[in-house]
Design a protein around this motif. Structure first.
Motif, mmCIF file in Angstrom:
data_model
loop_
_atom_site.group_PDB
_atom_site.id
_atom_site.type_symbol
_atom_site.label_atom_id
_atom_site.label_comp_id
_atom_site.label_asym_id
_atom_site.label_seq_id
_atom_site.Cartn_x
_atom_site.Cartn_y
_atom_site.Cartn_z
ATOM 1 N N PHE A 25 0.851 -1.188 0.000
ATOM 2 C CA PHE A 25 0.000 0.000 0.000
ATOM 3 C C PHE A 25 0.889 1.242 0.000
ATOM 4 C CE2 PHE A 25 -2.717 -3.303 1.622
ATOM 5 C CZ PHE A 25 -3.940 -3.041 1.015
ATOM 6 N N LEU A 26 0.700 2.097 -0.998
ATOM 7 C CA LEU A 26 1.482 3.315 -1.148
ATOM 8 C C LEU A 26 0.614 4.527 -0.896
ATOM 9 C CD1 LEU A 26 2.996 1.130 -2.957
ATOM 10 C CD2 LEU A 26 3.777 3.036 -4.334
ATOM 11 N N ARG A 27 1.084 5.444 -0.077
ATOM 12 C CA ARG A 27 0.433 6.754 0.062
ATOM 13 C C ARG A 27 1.126 7.705 -0.906
ATOM 14 N NH1 ARG A 27 -1.855 11.311 3.162
ATOM 15 N NH2 ARG A 27 -1.205 12.979 1.770
ATOM 16 N N LEU A 28 0.341 8.283 -1.809
ATOM 17 C CA LEU A 28 0.879 9.207 -2.806
ATOM 18 C C LEU A 28 1.041 10.585 -2.181
ATOM 19 C CD1 LEU A 28 1.698 9.537 -5.756
ATOM 20 C CD2 LEU A 28 -0.678 9.913 -6.337
ATOM 21 N N TRP A 29 2.255 11.161 -2.298
ATOM 22 C CA TRP A 29 2.555 12.450 -1.676
ATOM 23 C C TRP A 29 2.717 13.583 -2.670
ATOM 24 C CZ3 TRP A 29 1.756 13.282 3.267
ATOM 25 C CH2 TRP A 29 1.777 12.199 4.143
ATOM 26 N N SER A 30 3.074 13.275 -3.903
ATOM 27 C CA SER A 30 3.219 14.351 -4.894
ATOM 28 C C SER A 30 3.010 13.794 -6.293
ATOM 29 C CB SER A 30 4.601 15.016 -4.801
ATOM 30 O OG SER A 30 5.623 14.136 -5.234
ATOM 31 N N GLY A 31 2.636 14.707 -7.208
ATOM 32 C CA GLY A 31 2.541 14.343 -8.621
ATOM 33 C C GLY A 31 1.320 13.516 -8.971
ATOM 34 N N ARG A 32 1.364 12.983 -10.140
ATOM 35 C CA ARG A 32 0.259 12.170 -10.666
ATOM 36 C C ARG A 32 0.761 10.767 -10.940
ATOM 37 N NH1 ARG A 32 -2.186 12.553 -16.757
ATOM 38 N NH2 ARG A 32 -3.988 11.176 -16.488
ATOM 39 N N PHE A 33 0.020 9.785 -10.463
ATOM 40 C CA PHE A 33 0.325 8.388 -10.767
ATOM 41 C C PHE A 33 -0.460 7.957 -11.996
ATOM 42 C CE2 PHE A 33 -1.534 4.146 -10.607
ATOM 43 C CZ PHE A 33 -0.389 3.372 -10.741
ATOM 44 N N GLU A 34 0.198 7.237 -12.893
ATOM 45 C CA GLU A 34 -0.450 6.622 -14.049
ATOM 46 C C GLU A 34 -0.067 5.156 -14.094
ATOM 47 O OE1 GLU A 34 -0.710 9.266 -17.765
ATOM 48 O OE2 GLU A 34 1.110 9.976 -16.760
ATOM 49 N N ARG A 35 -1.062 4.314 -14.295
ATOM 50 C CA ARG A 35 -0.793 2.872 -14.316
ATOM 51 C C ARG A 35 0.223 2.526 -15.399
ATOM 52 N NH1 ARG A 35 -3.679 -1.685 -16.567
ATOM 53 N NH2 ARG A 35 -5.249 -0.239 -17.366
ATOM 54 N N GLY A 36 1.190 1.715 -15.006
ATOM 55 C CA GLY A 36 2.247 1.315 -15.926
ATOM 56 C C GLY A 36 3.450 2.231 -15.910
ATOM 57 N N PRO B 297 -2.093 13.126 -5.053
ATOM 58 C CA PRO B 297 -1.693 13.206 -3.646
ATOM 59 C C PRO B 297 -2.865 12.994 -2.695
ATOM 60 C CG PRO B 297 -0.567 14.905 -4.892
ATOM 61 C CD PRO B 297 -1.537 14.258 -5.838
ATOM 62 N N GLY B 298 -2.630 12.163 -1.687
ATOM 63 C CA GLY B 298 -3.671 11.788 -0.739
ATOM 64 C C GLY B 298 -4.242 10.422 -1.008
ATOM 65 N N ASP B 299 -4.147 9.943 -2.257
ATOM 66 C CA ASP B 299 -4.698 8.638 -2.603
ATOM 67 C C ASP B 299 -3.794 7.519 -2.117
ATOM 68 O OD1 ASP B 299 -7.004 9.543 -3.825
ATOM 69 O OD2 ASP B 299 -6.102 9.668 -5.814
ATOM 70 N N VAL B 300 -4.391 6.345 -1.955
ATOM 71 C CA VAL B 300 -3.665 5.142 -1.573
ATOM 72 C C VAL B 300 -3.746 4.154 -2.726
ATOM 73 C CG1 VAL B 300 -3.594 3.184 0.008
ATOM 74 C CG2 VAL B 300 -4.050 5.471 0.884
ATOM 75 N N ILE B 301 -2.604 3.638 -3.122
ATOM 76 C CA ILE B 301 -2.510 2.709 -4.254
ATOM 77 C C ILE B 301 -2.135 1.338 -3.716
ATOM 78 C CG2 ILE B 301 -1.374 2.239 -6.456
ATOM 79 C CD1 ILE B 301 -0.452 5.201 -6.414
ATOM 80 N N GLY B 302 -2.834 0.318 -4.156
ATOM 81 C CA GLY B 302 -2.467 -1.054 -3.823
ATOM 82 C C GLY B 302 -1.695 -1.665 -4.984
#
Length: 538
Positions: free
Chosen positions: A326-337, A370-375
């Motif tokens: 489980f990752l807590r996103l702190w900055s930027g934008r996550f894109e799958r892949g 930021p703020g989202d949690v990624i599994g």
């Protein structure tokens, strides 16, 4: 000579990360066992539209099971033994609810979750007030500067009078409680609340069957409330007059600094006051803020992608023996892949199997902010505390502190034919970071030591090894009573004494184990330069 006014310089447009971060609220719920935390979690999901019907931890067989307690052992025992991530939208805001175990024996999991939260709900039992585990977790939240909203639960049962409860919070927590709602009716005869934050009207509650659906609310003005409730309303008005004479409105700066807490009264099992708490989380809980790296420099939300692993969970899907980080996103934008870098190893890491998590349910996640949690599924190289960052934009976030273990047992495999499964199971449980797997010899040890904050962790380990890996194991007591982290130099010096034994954890940490407080004090006196840390890091 006239001076023409200059045109105002337009503000720089906000990045997508800034805009989306403003819509996020990432919060945890902390409490003592049996204060109603899992029930409150379910009811927040109900009012948030994420559930059509709320479950209960222990209830009639006809009721549905709780969403946050998804493990079989949790549902059978009626306790929370692991943290859960639940994401839902309400009022145009994305809420990431981090449900935590309330039991003392699983405090380590809660500490890690608090490292990923921007705010927390402090849940109190109306009859018991601040209890031991609540106080312990409150101190951790205060140390991290997390803003706290307080929910006084179970007001539909006998308990402390509301003014008495506020005094109790002040005395025990040394924090300023500011009542945002005020109960009408004595504890055990709960009629509704005065909504101080919403104009001072009366919100009257009605029960529903089993509390499985939203409680109907009536909104009455003062005249109608007096006519309907009589003496109960008059008493509430008198109490509020006393309160307003000594307490002002909520100071948002003090709230953000953790010095003041808005207080809400309710009953989670009956759904009383839950909507008002959810509205408060949207309006008062802070959105994500820049997180400082180990160099002390805050990383702006608009900077490239950066996230930290705060939890690892094995076998969320027993059919596939998977492992989710489980990752807590702190900055930027996550894109799958996308391709990132693990700051600990310096190696590239492609985040292919990323999911949005809701209890034990998953959905493919294409982007996050930021703020989202990624599994991240089957991320074998990731450990608790790891920082992932975009290539070319390095950052390392501080390690996540955890507690030194206080209980120790040796674990034996009773079935030689399950040797591989036994060791694989131990490794997976250790990778979750909730339990420590210790060995005298880091390379091999036929009877390793399990170490944890409480003995219930060992019961859970035995059940999971049997249920998930088909292993029958035995536990043997040990003489050790406490542990401290040490370094290479300290381990060398301690090895020359008879006061401590050095064991190695799976991540390379060296722990000095002591059989008594007396021997620890003796070492601290005779070897004052030896490193003996109470808090560990991951």
């Amino acid at each position: 000579m006239s001076v023409l006014p200059q045109a105002a310089v337009p503000a720089a447009p906000k990045s997508a990360a800034d805009v989306e971060a403003g819509r996020r609220r990432t919060f945890a719920i902390i409490s003592h066992p049996d204060a109603g935390k899992t029930t409150l979690t379910e009811k927040l999901l109900l009012y948030g539209g994420a559930l059509q019907e709320a479950g209960a931890v222990q209830g009639k067989s006809a009721q549905r099971k709780s969403t946050s307690d998804w493990m079989d052992i949790e549902r059978r025992r009626g306790i929370s033994v692991t943290s859960t991530v639940l994401r839902f939208e309400y009022g145009g805001v994305v809420l990431n609810l981090l449900d935590t175990p309330g039991h003392h024996d699983f405090s380590e999991d809660t500490l890690r979750v608090l490292a990923a939260a921007d705010a927390a709900v402090l849940l109190l039992d109306a009859a018991k007030g601040v209890e031991a585990q609540t106080l312990r977790l409150f101190e951790v939240a205060r140390a991290r500067g997390i803003p706290l909203l307080t929910f006084v639960n179970k007001y539909d049962r006998p308990g402390l009078e509301p003014l008495e409860m506020l005094d109790h919070i002040t005395d025990v927590l040394d924090i300023e409680p500011v009542a945002m709602t005020w109960p009408v009716g004595i504890p055990g005869d709960f009629r509704g609340v005065v909504d101080r934050g919403g104009g001072g009207g009366f919100v009257r509650f009605s029960r529903t069957a089993g509390g499985a659906t939203q409680a109907p609310e009536e909104h009455l003005d003062a005249g109608a409330a007096l006519e309907r409730e009589g003496e109960a309303w008059s008493t509430a008005v008198e109490e509020l007059e006393l309160l307003e004479a000594v307490s002002g409105d909520l100071d948002l700066e003090r709230f953000a600094a953790g010095a003041s807490s808005p207080v809400y009264f309710g009953s989670a099992v009956s759904n009383f006051g839950v909507r008002l708490l959810l509205d408060a989380l949207v309006s008062l809980a802070p959105p994500p803020r820049p997180r400082a790296g180990v160099d002390g420099e805050p990383r702006a939300l608009a900077e490239p992608f950066a996230a930290q692993v705060f939890k690892v969970q094995a076998n969320m899907d027993p059919r596939h023996r998977d492992r989710v980080a489980f990752l807590r996103l702190w900055s930027g934008r996550f894109e799958r892949g996308m391709r990132a870098v693990n700051a600990r190893t310096g190696r590239p890491f492609t985040i292919t199997h990323a999911h949005e998590v809701f209890g034990d349910e998953r959905a493919v996640l294409d982007e996050a902010f930021p703020g989202d949690v990624i599994g991240v599924v089957n991320a074998g190289d990731l450990r608790v505390g790891d920082t992932l960052h975009a290539d070319g934009a390095p950052v390392t976030f501080p390690p996540i502190p955890t507690l030194a273990p206080e209980h120790f047992v040796r674990i034996r495999n009773r079935d030689a034919s399950r040797h591989k499964q036994f060791h694989r199971g131990l490794e997976q449980l250790a990778q979750e970071g909730v339990m420590h797997l210790l060995r005298r010899d880091p390379a091999a040890d036929p009877t390793p030591v399990l170490a944890g904050v409480g003995p219930l962790q060992f019961e859970v380990a035995v059940e999971r090894l049997q249920g998930e890996f088909g292993c029958t194991v035995g536990l043997d007591p040990t003489p050790w009573r406490l542990a401290r982290r040490t370094d290479d130099a300290g381990a060398e010096l301690l090895a020359k004494t008879s006061h401590a034994e050095i064991l190695h954890s799976a991540d390379g940490t060296k722990l000095a184990l002591f059989t008594s407080e007396f021997l620890l004090a003796l070492v601290e006196r005779d070897l004052p330069d030896v490193t003996l840390d109470r808090m560990l890091q991951r």
